[in-house]
Design a protein around this motif. Structure first.
Motif, PDB file in Angstrom:
ATOM      1  N   ARG A   1       1.138  -1.258   0.409  1.00 57.31           N
ATOM      2  CA  ARG A   1      -0.104   0.126  -0.117  1.00 57.31           C
ATOM      3  C   ARG A   1       0.863   0.994   0.006  1.00 57.31           C
ATOM      4  O   ARG A   1       1.786   1.665   0.575  1.00 57.31           O
ATOM      5  CB  ARG A   1      -0.469   0.054   0.942  1.00 57.31           C
ATOM      6  CG  ARG A   1      -2.092   1.358   0.969  1.00 57.31           C
ATOM      7  CD  ARG A   1      -2.511   0.945   2.515  1.00 57.31           C
ATOM      8  NE  ARG A   1      -3.390  -0.676   2.041  1.00 57.31           N
ATOM      9  CZ  ARG A   1      -4.637  -0.544   1.699  1.00 57.31           C
ATOM     10  NH1 ARG A   1      -5.715   0.516   0.457  1.00 57.31           N
ATOM     11  NH2 ARG A   1      -5.613  -1.104   1.320  1.00 57.31           N
ATOM     12  N   VAL A   2       0.042   2.346  -0.455  1.00 58.59           N
ATOM     13  CA  VAL A   2       0.961   3.634  -1.138  1.00 58.59           C
ATOM     14  C   VAL A   2       0.400   4.735   0.286  1.00 58.59           C
ATOM     15  O   VAL A   2      -1.246   4.274  -0.215  1.00 58.59           O
ATOM     16  CB  VAL A   2       0.817   4.061  -1.988  1.00 58.59           C
ATOM     17  CG1 VAL A   2       1.703   5.060  -2.291  1.00 58.59           C
ATOM     18  CG2 VAL A   2       2.099   3.032  -2.896  1.00 58.59           C
ATOM     19  N   GLY A   3       1.247   5.325   0.437  1.00 54.03           N
ATOM     20  CA  GLY A   3       0.063   6.539   1.597  1.00 54.03           C
ATOM     21  C   GLY A   3       0.692   6.489   2.903  1.00 54.03           C
ATOM     22  O   GLY A   3       2.428   5.927   3.061  1.00 54.03           O
ATOM     23  N   ASP A   4       0.540   7.436   3.569  1.00 59.69           N
ATOM     24  CA  ASP A   4       1.300   7.425   5.051  1.00 59.69           C
ATOM     25  C   ASP A   4       0.091   6.825   6.012  1.00 59.69           C
ATOM     26  O   ASP A   4      -0.878   7.322   6.134  1.00 59.69           O
ATOM     27  CB  ASP A   4       0.706   9.369   5.228  1.00 59.69           C
ATOM     28  CG  ASP A   4       1.570   9.518   6.608  1.00 59.69           C
ATOM     29  OD1 ASP A   4       2.132   8.902   7.125  1.00 59.69           O
ATOM     30  OD2 ASP A   4       1.441  11.090   6.904  1.00 59.69           O
TER      31      ASP A   4
ATOM     32  N   ASP B   1      -1.670   8.494   8.663  1.00 61.55           N
ATOM     33  CA  ASP B   1      -2.909   8.468   8.870  1.00 61.55           C
ATOM     34  C   ASP B   1      -4.447   7.829   9.027  1.00 61.55           C
ATOM     35  O   ASP B   1      -3.829   6.469   8.323  1.00 61.55           O
ATOM     36  CB  ASP B   1      -2.647   9.106   7.120  1.00 61.55           C
ATOM     37  CG  ASP B   1      -4.229   9.543   6.582  1.00 61.55           C
ATOM     38  OD1 ASP B   1      -4.668   9.931   8.029  1.00 61.55           O
ATOM     39  OD2 ASP B   1      -4.193  10.132   5.792  1.00 61.55           O
TER      40      ASP B   1
ATOM     41  N   ASP C   1      -7.168   7.371   8.302  1.00 54.99           N
ATOM     42  CA  ASP C   1      -7.915   6.815   6.142  1.00 54.99           C
ATOM     43  C   ASP C   1      -6.828   6.157   6.021  1.00 54.99           C
ATOM     44  O   ASP C   1      -7.944   4.829   5.677  1.00 54.99           O
ATOM     45  CB  ASP C   1      -8.139   7.725   5.730  1.00 54.99           C
ATOM     46  CG  ASP C   1      -8.829   8.813   6.151  1.00 54.99           C
ATOM     47  OD1 ASP C   1     -10.130   8.265   6.859  1.00 54.99           O
ATOM     48  OD2 ASP C   1      -8.787   9.891   5.269  1.00 54.99           O
ATOM     49  N   TYR C   2      -5.402   5.735   5.845  1.00 55.96           N
ATOM     50  CA  TYR C   2      -4.698   5.064   5.550  1.00 55.96           C
ATOM     51  C   TYR C   2      -4.774   3.214   6.417  1.00 55.96           C
ATOM     52  O   TYR C   2      -5.314   2.184   5.476  1.00 55.96           O
ATOM     53  CB  TYR C   2      -3.446   4.728   5.766  1.00 55.96           C
ATOM     54  CG  TYR C   2      -2.241   3.566   5.290  1.00 55.96           C
ATOM     55  CD1 TYR C   2      -1.693   4.245   4.037  1.00 55.96           C
ATOM     56  CD2 TYR C   2      -2.087   2.954   6.464  1.00 55.96           C
ATOM     57  CE1 TYR C   2      -0.632   3.164   3.665  1.00 55.96           C
ATOM     58  CE2 TYR C   2      -1.215   1.769   6.291  1.00 55.96           C
ATOM     59  CZ  TYR C   2      -0.032   2.429   4.755  1.00 55.96           C
ATOM     60  OH  TYR C   2       0.228   1.074   4.881  1.00 55.96           O
TER      61      TYR C   2
ATOM     62  N   GLU D   1      -8.152   1.807   5.710  1.00 56.97           N
ATOM     63  CA  GLU D   1      -8.115   1.302   4.395  1.00 56.97           C
ATOM     64  C   GLU D   1      -7.724  -0.077   4.087  1.00 56.97           C
ATOM     65  O   GLU D   1      -8.028  -1.235   3.657  1.00 56.97           O
ATOM     66  CB  GLU D   1      -7.392   1.768   3.226  1.00 56.97           C
ATOM     67  CG  GLU D   1      -8.570   3.416   3.069  1.00 56.97           C
ATOM     68  CD  GLU D   1      -9.667   2.354   2.293  1.00 56.97           C
ATOM     69  OE1 GLU D   1     -10.723   1.677   1.775  1.00 56.97           O
ATOM     70  OE2 GLU D   1     -11.524   3.664   3.048  1.00 56.97           O
TER      71      GLU D   1
END
Length: 361
Positions: free
Chosen positions: A119-122, A125, A127-128, A131
Protein backbone atom coordinates in the motif's frame (compact mmCIF):
# COMPACT_ATOMS: atom_id res chain seq x y z
CA UNK A 1 9.73 -14.89 -11.53
CA UNK A 2 12.69 -13.83 -9.39
CA UNK A 3 15.39 -15.00 -11.80
CA UNK A 4 18.50 -12.84 -12.10
CA UNK A 5 18.28 -12.74 -15.90
CA UNK A 6 15.27 -10.64 -17.05
CA UNK A 7 14.65 -12.93 -20.01
CA UNK A 8 14.11 -15.84 -17.63
CA UNK A 9 11.42 -14.10 -15.61
CA UNK A 10 7.63 -14.29 -16.01
CA UNK A 11 6.43 -11.20 -17.84
CA UNK A 12 3.44 -10.78 -15.57
CA UNK A 13 1.78 -12.13 -12.46
CA UNK A 14 -0.94 -13.60 -14.71
CA UNK A 15 1.71 -15.66 -16.56
CA UNK A 16 3.06 -16.87 -13.21
CA UNK A 17 -0.43 -17.91 -12.10
CA UNK A 18 -1.02 -19.79 -15.37
CA UNK A 19 2.29 -21.62 -14.98
CA UNK A 20 1.55 -22.64 -11.40
CA UNK A 21 -1.95 -23.77 -12.37
CA UNK A 22 -0.58 -25.86 -15.23
CA UNK A 23 1.94 -27.54 -12.93
CA UNK A 24 -0.65 -28.30 -10.26
CA UNK A 25 -3.22 -29.67 -12.74
CA UNK A 26 -0.71 -31.92 -14.51
CA UNK A 27 0.30 -33.34 -11.14
CA UNK A 28 -3.07 -34.75 -10.15
CA UNK A 29 -2.53 -38.27 -11.51
CA UNK A 30 -0.96 -40.62 -8.93
CA UNK A 31 2.54 -41.99 -9.43
CA UNK A 32 4.08 -45.37 -8.57
CA UNK A 33 6.52 -45.73 -5.64
CA UNK A 34 10.04 -44.48 -6.31
CA UNK A 35 8.91 -41.53 -8.37
CA UNK A 36 10.99 -38.38 -7.99
CA UNK A 37 7.91 -36.26 -8.53
CA UNK A 38 7.47 -35.41 -4.88
CA UNK A 39 10.96 -33.91 -4.59
CA UNK A 40 10.45 -31.77 -7.68
CA UNK A 41 7.07 -30.75 -6.31
CA UNK A 42 8.65 -29.64 -3.05
CA UNK A 43 11.11 -27.33 -4.80
CA UNK A 44 8.55 -25.86 -7.18
CA UNK A 45 5.87 -25.54 -4.50
CA UNK A 46 8.07 -23.74 -1.97
CA UNK A 47 9.48 -21.35 -4.57
CA UNK A 48 6.02 -20.64 -5.95
CA UNK A 49 4.67 -19.99 -2.48
CA UNK A 50 7.31 -17.37 -1.71
CA UNK A 51 6.77 -15.65 -5.08
CA UNK A 52 3.01 -15.67 -4.62
CA UNK A 53 3.36 -14.22 -1.15
CA UNK A 54 5.54 -11.39 -2.44
CA UNK A 55 3.91 -10.67 -5.79
CA UNK A 56 0.26 -11.68 -5.90
CA UNK A 57 -2.21 -9.40 -4.07
CA UNK A 58 -4.90 -10.96 -1.95
CA UNK A 59 -8.37 -10.00 -3.18
CA UNK A 60 -11.36 -10.10 -0.87
CA UNK A 61 -14.66 -10.68 -2.65
CA UNK A 62 -17.12 -7.87 -2.07
CA UNK A 63 -17.11 -5.26 0.68
CA UNK A 64 -18.48 -7.41 3.50
CA UNK A 65 -16.80 -6.51 6.77
CA UNK A 66 -16.96 -8.76 9.82
CA UNK A 67 -17.88 -6.79 12.96
CA UNK A 68 -15.96 -9.31 15.10
CA UNK A 69 -12.78 -9.11 12.99
CA UNK A 70 -10.19 -6.60 14.28
CA UNK A 71 -7.00 -5.04 12.91
CA UNK A 72 -4.47 -3.51 15.31
CA UNK A 73 -2.68 -0.43 13.95
CA UNK A 74 0.91 0.18 15.11
CA UNK A 75 1.79 2.50 17.98
CA UNK A 76 3.82 5.09 16.07
CA UNK A 77 6.64 7.05 17.68
CA UNK A 78 8.47 10.15 16.48
CA UNK A 79 10.73 10.16 19.54
CA UNK A 80 13.95 8.43 20.55
CA UNK A 81 14.92 4.82 19.87
CA UNK A 82 14.20 4.04 23.53
CA UNK A 83 10.69 5.45 23.19
CA UNK A 84 10.13 3.60 19.92
CA UNK A 85 11.19 0.34 21.57
CA UNK A 86 8.87 0.95 24.51
CA UNK A 87 5.96 1.59 22.13
CA UNK A 88 6.64 -1.57 20.15
CA UNK A 89 6.72 -3.62 23.36
CA UNK A 90 3.33 -2.22 24.39
CA UNK A 91 1.98 -2.77 20.89
CA UNK A 92 3.09 -6.41 20.83
CA UNK A 93 1.65 -7.03 24.29
CA UNK A 94 -1.63 -5.40 23.25
CA UNK A 95 -1.83 -7.73 20.25
CA UNK A 96 -1.30 -10.70 22.57
CA UNK A 97 -3.99 -9.44 24.95
CA UNK A 98 -6.51 -8.83 22.15
CA UNK A 99 -6.04 -12.39 20.93
CA UNK A 100 -7.37 -13.59 24.30
CA UNK A 101 -10.59 -11.54 24.13
CA UNK A 102 -13.55 -13.87 23.59
CA UNK A 103 -15.76 -13.68 20.48
CA UNK A 104 -13.39 -11.61 18.34
CA UNK A 105 -10.74 -12.47 15.76
CA UNK A 106 -7.58 -10.38 15.43
CA UNK A 107 -6.03 -10.31 11.96
CA UNK A 108 -2.55 -11.81 12.15
CA UNK A 109 0.50 -9.60 11.75
CA UNK A 110 1.58 -11.49 8.62
CA UNK A 111 -1.50 -10.34 6.70
CA UNK A 112 -1.36 -6.80 8.07
CA UNK A 113 2.31 -6.45 7.12
CA UNK A 114 1.56 -7.83 3.66
CA UNK A 115 -1.00 -5.06 3.16
CA UNK A 116 1.47 -2.45 4.40
CA UNK A 117 4.11 -3.62 1.92
CA UNK A 118 1.64 -3.27 -0.96
CA UNK A 119 0.00 0.00 0.00
CA UNK A 120 1.11 3.54 -0.86
CA UNK A 121 0.21 6.22 1.66
CA UNK A 122 1.01 7.74 5.03
CA UNK A 123 0.96 5.13 7.84
CA UNK A 124 0.42 7.92 10.38
CA UNK A 125 -2.92 8.76 8.73
CA UNK A 126 -6.06 7.17 10.21
CA UNK A 127 -7.63 6.79 6.76
CA UNK A 128 -4.65 4.67 5.70
CA UNK A 129 -5.41 2.14 8.46
CA UNK A 130 -9.14 2.27 7.81
CA UNK A 131 -8.42 1.13 4.25
CA UNK A 132 -6.00 -1.57 5.45
CA UNK A 133 -8.69 -2.93 7.77
CA UNK A 134 -11.29 -2.77 4.99
CA UNK A 135 -9.01 -4.69 2.61
CA UNK A 136 -8.63 -7.40 5.25
CA UNK A 137 -12.36 -7.75 5.82
CA UNK A 138 -12.15 -6.31 9.35
CA UNK A 139 -15.11 -4.35 10.68
CA UNK A 140 -13.10 -2.85 13.55
CA UNK A 141 -9.77 -1.05 13.83
CA UNK A 142 -7.88 -0.62 17.13
CA UNK A 143 -5.58 2.43 17.20
CA UNK A 144 -3.20 2.61 20.18
CA UNK A 145 -1.42 5.80 21.20
CA UNK A 146 0.46 7.34 24.12
CA UNK A 147 -0.52 10.52 25.91
CA UNK A 148 2.37 12.08 27.83
CA UNK A 149 1.44 14.00 30.99
CA UNK A 150 3.60 15.91 33.44
CA UNK A 151 4.36 13.07 35.83
CA UNK A 152 2.86 10.05 34.09
CA UNK A 153 1.98 8.46 30.79
CA UNK A 154 -1.38 7.20 29.56
CA UNK A 155 -1.49 4.31 27.10
CA UNK A 156 -4.69 4.78 25.09
CA UNK A 157 -6.60 2.55 22.66
CA UNK A 158 -9.51 3.64 20.45
CA UNK A 159 -11.77 1.33 18.47
CA UNK A 160 -13.07 2.54 15.11
CA UNK A 161 -16.01 1.24 13.10
CA UNK A 162 -14.38 0.68 9.71
CA UNK A 163 -17.59 1.09 7.69
CA UNK A 164 -18.42 4.45 9.29
CA UNK A 165 -14.90 5.62 10.11
CA UNK A 166 -15.77 6.78 13.61
CA UNK A 167 -14.87 5.88 17.18
CA UNK A 168 -17.01 3.31 18.97
CA UNK A 169 -14.84 2.68 22.03
CA UNK A 170 -11.94 4.09 24.04
CA UNK A 171 -9.88 3.06 27.05
CA UNK A 172 -6.73 4.29 28.82
CA UNK A 173 -4.28 3.00 31.42
CA UNK A 174 -1.85 5.20 33.31
CA UNK A 175 1.73 4.04 33.83
CA UNK A 176 4.74 5.39 35.70
CA UNK A 177 7.68 7.26 34.27
CA UNK A 178 10.04 4.46 33.06
CA UNK A 179 7.33 2.03 32.02
CA UNK A 180 9.42 -0.17 29.71
CA UNK A 181 8.99 -3.00 32.22
CA UNK A 182 5.22 -2.42 32.64
CA UNK A 183 4.41 -5.94 31.41
CA UNK A 184 0.71 -5.85 32.30
CA UNK A 185 -0.18 -2.45 30.83
CA UNK A 186 -1.59 -3.74 27.54
CA UNK A 187 -3.53 -6.58 29.17
CA UNK A 188 -5.25 -4.07 31.50
CA UNK A 189 -5.92 -1.79 28.52
CA UNK A 190 -7.64 -4.57 26.55
CA UNK A 191 -9.73 -5.51 29.60
CA UNK A 192 -11.01 -1.95 29.91
CA UNK A 193 -11.58 -1.64 26.16
CA UNK A 194 -13.86 -4.69 26.14
CA UNK A 195 -15.35 -4.26 29.65
CA UNK A 196 -13.75 -7.45 30.96
CA UNK A 197 -13.05 -8.16 34.65
CA UNK A 198 -9.61 -7.03 35.80
CA UNK A 199 -6.98 -9.75 35.66
CA UNK A 200 -8.70 -12.14 33.21
CA UNK A 201 -6.19 -11.43 30.43
CA UNK A 202 -2.58 -12.41 31.04
CA UNK A 203 0.45 -10.45 29.93
CA UNK A 204 2.38 -12.30 27.26
CA UNK A 205 6.08 -12.20 26.59
CA UNK A 206 9.01 -12.09 28.99
CA UNK A 207 9.97 -10.28 32.14
CA UNK A 208 13.54 -9.90 30.84
CA UNK A 209 13.91 -6.50 29.15
CA UNK A 210 16.70 -7.51 26.76
CA UNK A 211 14.75 -10.58 25.64
CA UNK A 212 11.65 -8.50 24.99
CA UNK A 213 13.62 -5.92 23.00
CA UNK A 214 15.20 -8.67 20.88
CA UNK A 215 11.77 -10.24 20.30
CA UNK A 216 10.30 -6.92 19.15
CA UNK A 217 13.27 -6.61 16.76
CA UNK A 218 12.38 -10.00 15.33
CA UNK A 219 8.76 -9.00 14.76
CA UNK A 220 9.96 -5.78 13.08
CA UNK A 221 12.18 -7.83 10.73
CA UNK A 222 9.19 -10.01 9.81
CA UNK A 223 7.34 -6.88 8.66
CA UNK A 224 9.77 -6.70 5.71
CA UNK A 225 10.05 -10.52 5.40
CA UNK A 226 13.70 -10.40 6.47
CA UNK A 227 13.69 -13.97 7.74
CA UNK A 228 17.39 -14.21 8.58
CA UNK A 229 17.40 -11.08 10.71
CA UNK A 230 14.14 -12.13 12.35
CA UNK A 231 15.54 -15.56 13.25
CA UNK A 232 18.67 -13.95 14.67
CA UNK A 233 16.60 -11.65 16.90
CA UNK A 234 14.25 -14.42 18.05
CA UNK A 235 17.31 -16.52 18.84
CA UNK A 236 18.66 -13.69 21.00
CA UNK A 237 15.32 -13.41 22.79
CA UNK A 238 15.17 -17.16 23.46
CA UNK A 239 18.75 -17.15 24.74
CA UNK A 240 18.04 -14.17 26.98
CA UNK A 241 14.99 -15.90 28.51
CA UNK A 242 14.93 -19.70 27.98
CA UNK A 243 11.31 -19.81 29.24
CA UNK A 244 10.17 -17.27 26.61
CA UNK A 245 7.79 -19.58 24.74
CA UNK A 246 6.81 -17.06 22.05
CA UNK A 247 10.46 -16.46 21.15
CA UNK A 248 11.02 -20.21 20.72
CA UNK A 249 7.85 -20.53 18.63
CA UNK A 250 8.74 -17.68 16.29
CA UNK A 251 12.35 -18.87 16.00
CA UNK A 252 11.06 -22.27 14.84
CA UNK A 253 8.43 -20.77 12.54
CA UNK A 254 10.84 -18.29 10.94
CA UNK A 255 13.51 -20.92 10.28
CA UNK A 256 10.85 -23.17 8.78
CA UNK A 257 9.71 -20.37 6.46
CA UNK A 258 13.35 -19.72 5.52
CA UNK A 259 13.69 -23.34 4.35
CA UNK A 260 16.29 -24.33 6.95
CA UNK A 261 16.87 -28.01 7.69
CA UNK A 262 14.46 -29.43 10.27
CA UNK A 263 17.24 -29.99 12.82
CA UNK A 264 17.66 -26.20 12.93
CA UNK A 265 14.14 -25.61 14.23
CA UNK A 266 12.92 -28.81 15.85
CA UNK A 267 14.56 -27.80 19.16
CA UNK A 268 12.86 -24.38 19.41
CA UNK A 269 9.56 -25.98 18.35
CA UNK A 270 9.84 -28.55 21.16
CA UNK A 271 10.62 -25.85 23.71
CA UNK A 272 7.62 -23.80 22.54
CA UNK A 273 5.32 -26.82 22.92
CA UNK A 274 6.83 -27.68 26.31
CA UNK A 275 5.92 -24.16 27.50
CA UNK A 276 2.61 -24.01 25.61
CA UNK A 277 0.76 -22.50 28.57
CA UNK A 278 2.91 -19.38 28.11
CA UNK A 279 1.97 -18.94 24.46
CA UNK A 280 -0.53 -16.23 23.59
CA UNK A 281 -3.66 -18.24 22.81
CA UNK A 282 -5.03 -21.53 21.48
CA UNK A 283 -4.21 -20.55 17.90
CA UNK A 284 -0.53 -20.10 18.69
CA UNK A 285 -0.50 -23.34 20.67
CA UNK A 286 -2.01 -25.18 17.68
CA UNK A 287 0.54 -23.59 15.35
CA UNK A 288 3.40 -24.59 17.65
CA UNK A 289 2.18 -28.20 17.68
CA UNK A 290 1.83 -28.21 13.89
CA UNK A 291 5.32 -26.74 13.39
CA UNK A 292 6.76 -29.40 15.70
CA UNK A 293 4.90 -32.15 13.82
CA UNK A 294 6.28 -30.76 10.56
CA UNK A 295 9.84 -30.74 11.95
CA UNK A 296 9.43 -34.33 13.19
CA UNK A 297 7.99 -35.39 9.81
CA UNK A 298 4.63 -36.30 11.31
CA UNK A 299 2.93 -34.81 8.28
CA UNK A 300 -0.68 -36.02 8.82
CA UNK A 301 -0.67 -34.53 12.34
CA UNK A 302 0.78 -31.26 11.02
CA UNK A 303 -1.87 -31.05 8.29
CA UNK A 304 -4.61 -31.79 10.84
CA UNK A 305 -3.43 -28.90 13.01
CA UNK A 306 -3.37 -26.44 10.12
CA UNK A 307 -6.81 -27.56 8.90
CA UNK A 308 -8.25 -27.01 12.38
CA UNK A 309 -7.02 -23.40 12.24
CA UNK A 310 -8.51 -22.85 8.79
CA UNK A 311 -11.85 -24.13 10.06
CA UNK A 312 -11.80 -21.15 12.45
CA UNK A 313 -10.35 -18.56 10.06
CA UNK A 314 -10.22 -19.25 6.32
CA UNK A 315 -7.87 -16.27 5.78
CA UNK A 316 -5.11 -17.50 8.10
CA UNK A 317 -1.86 -17.16 6.12
CA UNK A 318 0.24 -19.16 8.58
CA UNK A 319 -2.20 -22.07 8.40
CA UNK A 320 -2.51 -22.05 4.59
CA UNK A 321 1.27 -21.92 4.14
CA UNK A 322 1.74 -24.68 6.70
CA UNK A 323 -0.87 -26.82 4.96
CA UNK A 324 1.07 -26.41 1.74
CA UNK A 325 4.29 -27.45 3.48
CA UNK A 326 2.91 -30.58 5.16
CA UNK A 327 1.41 -31.76 1.86
CA UNK A 328 4.45 -30.95 -0.28
CA UNK A 329 6.97 -32.56 2.08
CA UNK A 330 5.13 -35.84 2.72
CA UNK A 331 6.87 -38.53 0.56
CA UNK A 332 4.89 -41.53 1.83
CA UNK A 333 3.10 -43.81 -0.64
CA UNK A 334 0.33 -46.16 0.42
CA UNK A 335 -1.34 -49.20 -1.09
CA UNK A 336 -4.72 -48.26 -2.55
CA UNK A 337 -6.86 -50.82 -4.35
CA UNK A 338 -8.94 -48.01 -5.83
CA UNK A 339 -5.95 -46.17 -7.31
CA UNK A 340 -6.07 -45.74 -11.11
CA UNK A 341 -2.28 -46.26 -11.17
CA UNK A 342 -1.18 -49.73 -12.40
CA UNK A 343 1.03 -49.96 -9.33
CA UNK A 344 -1.95 -49.94 -6.97
CA UNK A 345 -0.28 -47.25 -4.85
CA UNK A 346 -0.93 -43.58 -4.23
CA UNK A 347 0.84 -40.73 -2.47
CA UNK A 348 -0.58 -40.09 1.00
CA UNK A 349 -0.46 -36.36 0.24
CA UNK A 350 -0.93 -34.49 -3.00
CA UNK A 351 1.15 -31.81 -4.69
CA UNK A 352 -2.08 -30.51 -6.19
CA UNK A 353 -3.39 -29.98 -2.63
CA UNK A 354 -0.11 -28.34 -1.64
CA UNK A 355 -0.17 -25.98 -4.63
CA UNK A 356 -3.73 -24.95 -3.89
CA UNK A 357 -2.82 -24.25 -0.26
CA UNK A 358 0.21 -22.18 -1.30
CA UNK A 359 -2.00 -20.16 -3.67
CA UNK A 360 -4.53 -19.49 -0.89
CA UNK A 361 -1.71 -18.29 1.39
Amino acid sequence: ARAKTPADRFSSVRDLQRALHAVSVSDQAPEPPGSRRVWLALGIGTAAAIVLFVLVPRVFVGEELSPSRYVLAPMLSAGSDVQATRFRVWEHELLGALRQVPDITVVESTLVNDQRMRRVGDPSDLDYWIEVARALGAGKLVVPSVLERENATDVVAEVYDVARGRTVGRAAVGVGGGALDAVGVSARLAERLFNLPAGVLHASGSGVDEARRAFVGGMAALETWNLRLAADRFGQAAAGDPAYAEAHFWLAQTRAWAGDAEDQWVGPARRAVANAERLTNDRQRTLAGAVLALAEKRFPQACAGYRSLLARDSLDFDAWFGLGECNAKDPVVEADAGSPSPSGYRFRSSYHTAARAYERA
